[in-house]
Design a protein around this motif. Structure first.
Motif, short mmCIF file in Angstrom:
data_model
loop_
_atom_site.label_atom_id
_atom_site.label_comp_id
_atom_site.label_asym_id
_atom_site.label_seq_id
_atom_site.Cartn_x
_atom_site.Cartn_y
_atom_site.Cartn_z
N ALA A 7 0.83 -1.21 0.00
CA ALA A 7 0.00 0.00 0.00
C ALA A 7 0.86 1.26 0.00
N LEU A 8 1.91 1.27 0.82
CA LEU A 8 2.78 2.43 0.88
C LEU A 8 3.58 2.59 -0.41
N GLU A 9 4.02 1.50 -0.99
CA GLU A 9 4.76 1.57 -2.26
C GLU A 9 3.86 2.08 -3.37
N GLU A 10 2.60 1.67 -3.36
CA GLU A 10 1.65 2.18 -4.36
C GLU A 10 1.54 3.70 -4.28
N LEU A 11 1.53 4.23 -3.07
CA LEU A 11 1.48 5.68 -2.91
C LEU A 11 2.73 6.34 -3.50
N ASN A 12 3.88 5.70 -3.34
CA ASN A 12 5.13 6.26 -3.86
C ASN A 12 5.14 6.32 -5.38
N THR A 13 4.47 5.41 -6.02
CA THR A 13 4.51 5.35 -7.49
C THR A 13 3.35 6.10 -8.14
N GLU A 14 2.42 6.57 -7.35
CA GLU A 14 1.26 7.30 -7.89
C GLU A 14 1.65 8.70 -8.34
N SER A 15 0.88 9.23 -9.25
CA SER A 15 0.99 10.64 -9.60
C SER A 15 0.55 11.46 -8.40
N ASP A 16 0.81 12.76 -8.43
CA ASP A 16 0.35 13.61 -7.33
C ASP A 16 -1.16 13.50 -7.18
N ARG A 17 -1.88 13.57 -8.29
CA ARG A 17 -3.34 13.49 -8.24
C ARG A 17 -3.77 12.15 -7.66
N GLY A 18 -3.13 11.07 -8.10
CA GLY A 18 -3.45 9.74 -7.59
C GLY A 18 -3.21 9.62 -6.10
N MET A 19 -2.10 10.21 -5.63
CA MET A 19 -1.82 10.17 -4.20
C MET A 19 -2.88 10.93 -3.42
N MET A 20 -3.29 12.09 -3.93
CA MET A 20 -4.34 12.87 -3.26
C MET A 20 -5.60 12.04 -3.10
N LEU A 21 -5.98 11.34 -4.15
CA LEU A 21 -7.21 10.55 -4.14
C LEU A 21 -7.09 9.33 -3.25
N LEU A 22 -5.98 8.61 -3.35
CA LEU A 22 -5.81 7.39 -2.56
C LEU A 22 -5.74 7.67 -1.06
N ILE A 23 -4.96 8.65 -0.67
CA ILE A 23 -4.84 8.94 0.76
C ILE A 23 -6.16 9.44 1.32
N ALA A 24 -6.84 10.31 0.58
CA ALA A 24 -8.13 10.81 1.07
C ALA A 24 -9.13 9.67 1.20
N THR A 25 -9.09 8.73 0.27
CA THR A 25 -9.99 7.58 0.34
C THR A 25 -9.65 6.72 1.56
N GLN A 26 -8.37 6.53 1.86
CA GLN A 26 -7.99 5.77 3.04
C GLN A 26 -8.48 6.47 4.31
N LEU A 27 -8.36 7.78 4.34
CA LEU A 27 -8.84 8.52 5.50
C LEU A 27 -10.36 8.42 5.62
N GLU A 28 -11.06 8.52 4.50
CA GLU A 28 -12.52 8.41 4.53
C GLU A 28 -12.94 7.02 5.01
N ASP A 29 -12.27 5.99 4.52
CA ASP A 29 -12.58 4.62 4.95
C ASP A 29 -12.31 4.42 6.43
N ALA A 30 -11.19 4.98 6.91
CA ALA A 30 -10.87 4.88 8.34
C ALA A 30 -11.91 5.61 9.17
N LEU A 31 -12.32 6.78 8.71
CA LEU A 31 -13.34 7.55 9.43
C LEU A 31 -14.65 6.77 9.49
N ALA A 32 -15.04 6.17 8.38
CA ALA A 32 -16.26 5.35 8.36
C ALA A 32 -16.14 4.20 9.36
N HIS A 33 -14.96 3.61 9.43
CA HIS A 33 -14.72 2.51 10.39
C HIS A 33 -15.00 2.98 11.82
N TYR A 34 -14.46 4.14 12.19
CA TYR A 34 -14.65 4.63 13.54
C TYR A 34 -16.08 5.07 13.81
N ILE A 35 -16.75 5.57 12.80
CA ILE A 35 -18.17 5.91 12.97
C ILE A 35 -18.97 4.64 13.25
N THR A 36 -18.69 3.55 12.52
CA THR A 36 -19.43 2.30 12.75
C THR A 36 -19.20 1.76 14.16
#
Length: 171
Positions: A7-36
């Motif tokens: 997962a971390l290596e994928e972030l390293n190889t992503e474009s800037d835009r891709g990194m923005m989207l992937l990290i934000a999605t991980q944060l959103e998923d984590a937030l949903a986890h804590y809400i549940t």
């Protein structure tokens, strides 16, 4: 730990835009986890219906506000997540190139990382801004872990990676 490394290596190889989207999605998923975790009376299906893309709390912004109201986030984490959400939206919806060199993205990343150090970070190159964004977001994940969840961003990324693999398998 292999899933985390991938997962971390994928972030390293992503474009800037891709990194923005992937990290934000991980944060959103984590937030949903804590809400549940704070909604024990709901079934898994009800959680998905409530927090899923078509649910009343499906939007990232709604999850952020809900988490603040539920006491999952403090004001600093709330403000940081709002900025990350705006960065994600810029990356997702702009027809123009969006990078960590884009002035508004650069300013937003610096404000998430440390508003007190903004002057010193102004001369940082795009790679440093990219690293600052990644570290700021991982710090937010760590703050979630302090709430009694899976613990630490590496465990959270591993849990999210595992969940994604289960989805791929039809679970």
């Amino acid at each position: 730990m292999k899933d985390v490394d991938v997962a971390l290596e994928e972030l390293n190889t992503e474009s800037d835009r891709g990194m923005m989207l992937l990290i934000a999605t991980q944060l959103e998923d984590a937030l949903a986890h804590y809400i549940t975790l704070k909604l024990p009376g709901m079934t898994k299906s009800e959680h998905e219906g409530f927090l899923g893309p078509e649910g009343p709390a499906g939007a990232f912004g709604v999850k952020i506000k809900l988490a603040l109201g539920m006491g999952i986030l403090n004001r600093r984490a709330y403000d940081a997540l709002e900025i990350v959400r705006h960065i994600r939206n810029a990356g997702a919806h702009s027809i123009r190139p969006v990078t960590f060199d884009t002035p508004i993205i650069r300013e937003a990343v610096i404000s998430v990382a440390s508003p007190d150090l903004a002057d010193q970070m102004q001369s940082a190159n795009a790679e440093v801004i990219r690293l600052i964004f990644r570290m700021a977001c991982l710090t937010i994940l760590d703050s979630f872990a302090q709430l009694g969840g899976p613990g630490g961003h590496f465990k959270m990324i591993a849990a999210l990676t595992s969940s994604a693999e289960n989805l791929d398998e039809g679970d």
